[in-house]
Design an enzyme around this catalytic site. Sequence first.
Site, PDB file in Angstrom:
ATOM      1  N   ARG A  53      16.406 -19.800 -33.045  1.00  0.00           N
ATOM      2  CA  ARG A  53      17.413 -19.369 -34.153  1.00  0.00           C
ATOM      3  C   ARG A  53      17.291 -19.417 -35.821  1.00  0.00           C
ATOM      4  O   ARG A  53      17.548 -20.098 -36.076  1.00  0.00           O
ATOM      5  CB  ARG A  53      18.215 -20.155 -33.935  1.00  0.00           C
ATOM      6  CG  ARG A  53      20.144 -20.178 -34.339  1.00  0.00           C
ATOM      7  CD  ARG A  53      20.980 -21.158 -34.484  1.00  0.00           C
ATOM      8  NE  ARG A  53      22.558 -21.376 -34.621  1.00  0.00           N
ATOM      9  CZ  ARG A  53      22.655 -20.951 -36.191  1.00  0.00           C
ATOM     10  NH1 ARG A  53      21.823 -21.155 -37.010  1.00  0.00           N
ATOM     11  NH2 ARG A  53      24.120 -20.057 -36.319  1.00  0.00           N
ATOM     12  N   SER A 125      27.734 -20.379 -25.240  1.00  0.00           N
ATOM     13  CA  SER A 125      28.990 -20.994 -26.371  1.00  0.00           C
ATOM     14  C   SER A 125      30.578 -21.000 -25.980  1.00  0.00           C
ATOM     15  O   SER A 125      30.920 -19.688 -25.678  1.00  0.00           O
ATOM     16  CB  SER A 125      28.801 -21.002 -27.884  1.00  0.00           C
ATOM     17  OG  SER A 125      27.659 -20.771 -28.317  1.00  0.00           O
ATOM     18  N   LYS A 154      25.841 -23.898 -40.186  1.00  0.00           N
ATOM     19  CA  LYS A 154      26.440 -22.860 -39.247  1.00  0.00           C
ATOM     20  C   LYS A 154      27.570 -22.322 -40.320  1.00  0.00           C
ATOM     21  O   LYS A 154      28.863 -23.064 -39.878  1.00  0.00           O
ATOM     22  CB  LYS A 154      26.798 -23.138 -37.936  1.00  0.00           C
ATOM     23  CG  LYS A 154      27.139 -21.056 -37.358  1.00  0.00           C
ATOM     24  CD  LYS A 154      27.790 -21.893 -36.247  1.00  0.00           C
ATOM     25  CE  LYS A 154      28.086 -21.158 -34.935  1.00  0.00           C
ATOM     26  NZ  LYS A 154      27.688 -19.614 -34.793  1.00  0.00           N
TER      27      LYS A 154
HETATM   28  N1  3NM Z   1      26.565 -23.548 -32.879  1.00  0.00           N
HETATM   29  P1  3NM Z   1      23.302 -28.414 -36.910  1.00  0.00           P
HETATM   30  S1  3NM Z   1      27.517 -25.613 -34.490  1.00  0.00           S
HETATM   31  C1  3NM Z   1      24.345 -23.418 -34.076  1.00  0.00           C
HETATM   32  O1  3NM Z   1      29.917 -25.344 -32.823  1.00  0.00           O
HETATM   33  C2  3NM Z   1      25.748 -24.944 -34.146  1.00  0.00           C
HETATM   34  O2  3NM Z   1      28.607 -23.200 -31.839  1.00  0.00           O
HETATM   35  C3  3NM Z   1      27.062 -24.194 -33.518  1.00  0.00           C
HETATM   36  O3  3NM Z   1      23.640 -27.239 -36.368  1.00  0.00           O
HETATM   37  C4  3NM Z   1      28.295 -24.557 -32.277  1.00  0.00           C
HETATM   38  O4  3NM Z   1      22.949 -29.733 -36.355  1.00  0.00           O
HETATM   39  C5  3NM Z   1      25.351 -25.093 -34.876  1.00  0.00           C
HETATM   40  O5  3NM Z   1      22.789 -29.522 -38.631  1.00  0.00           O
HETATM   41  C6  3NM Z   1      24.930 -25.961 -36.216  1.00  0.00           C
HETATM   42  O6  3NM Z   1      25.308 -29.512 -37.767  1.00  0.00           O
HETATM   43  C7  3NM Z   1      24.529 -27.364 -35.685  1.00  0.00           C
END
Ligand code: 3NM
Length: 229
Positions: A53, A125, A154
Site C-alpha cells: 500500500r 473495503s 489513513k
Molecule cells: N484502511 P493502522 S483503516 C489502510 O478503515 C486502512 O478501511 C482502513 O492502519 C479502513 O493499522 C487503515 O496503522 C489504516 O491503524 C490501518
Amino acid sequence: MRRTKNLSKRKWFILFGNPAIYFLMGTTNAGTKEPLALLEEALQGGITHFQLREKGRGALTGDALAEFAAECKGLCREYGVPIFINDDVELACTIEADGIHIGQDDMDCGQVRKQIGASMALGVSVHSVKEANEALTCGATYLGMGPVFGTRTKSDAKPPAGVAEIIKVKTQYPHVPVIGIGGIEPGNAEMVWRAGVSGIAVISSIAGAQDVAGQIERFKQSIPGRRVG
Ligand code: 3NM
C-alpha cells in the site's frame, strides 16, 4: 525459516483458511528502516498475508514503484506469503500479484473483476451489509472492514466503527472472509477475532514496532484459543 511455494497453483478460495495476520506497508510506513528489510522481518516473524500500500508524501511511483513491488513479491514468494496490491490494477497485473485490494471510492469493483480475470483474489473495503452485498455481487473474494478503532495511518479514515457491522456482515455471510482493519494492536485484537473475522490487517503496530517478530507473536497470541504460554 524460508519456504518456497508456488503460489500460482494455489487457489484464492483457500487464502483465508487460517487466522490471517495481514500486514500492509509501503515505503512511507517504514520509518528509519529500509522497507524491504522491514518486510523481511515481518515475513520472518510469521505474517500470513502482505499488501503493498504505497501512499502518502514521498510515495514511489512509475518504474520505481514497479521495481519495489517486484522485489516485495520476490521476498513474499520466498516465504510462501501471498502479496496483494492496493488500488492499482495495472501494477497487480504487471507483477502477477496474488490479489488486489480496493476501497469504495477507488474503482468500480465489477470493472476491476473484469480486468483481473477470475483467478486473482479481489479484496474490497466495505462498511455495511449493503456494501458487502454489492462487493460480493461483483466478485469480491474477501471483505475489509474498518476502521475498527481510531487510526492515524489513513488520513481519510471514517470514524471508528467497532465491530458491530462486522458481526452483521458475518451473520449475513458466514462463509465470506472478513478482515478487520484500523488501529488494531495486540491489546485490542481479541474483540476483533471474537467478531468472527478471518484475519486482522495491521500497518503501524507492526511497521512501527522495535521488535517486529515479537509484535507479530503477540498478535498470534491474541487469537482466542491459540494462546501459547
Ligand atoms: N484502511 P493502522 S483503516 C489502510 O478503515 C486502512 O478501511 C482502513 O492502519 C479502513 O493499522 C487503515 O496503522 C489504516 O491503524 C490501518
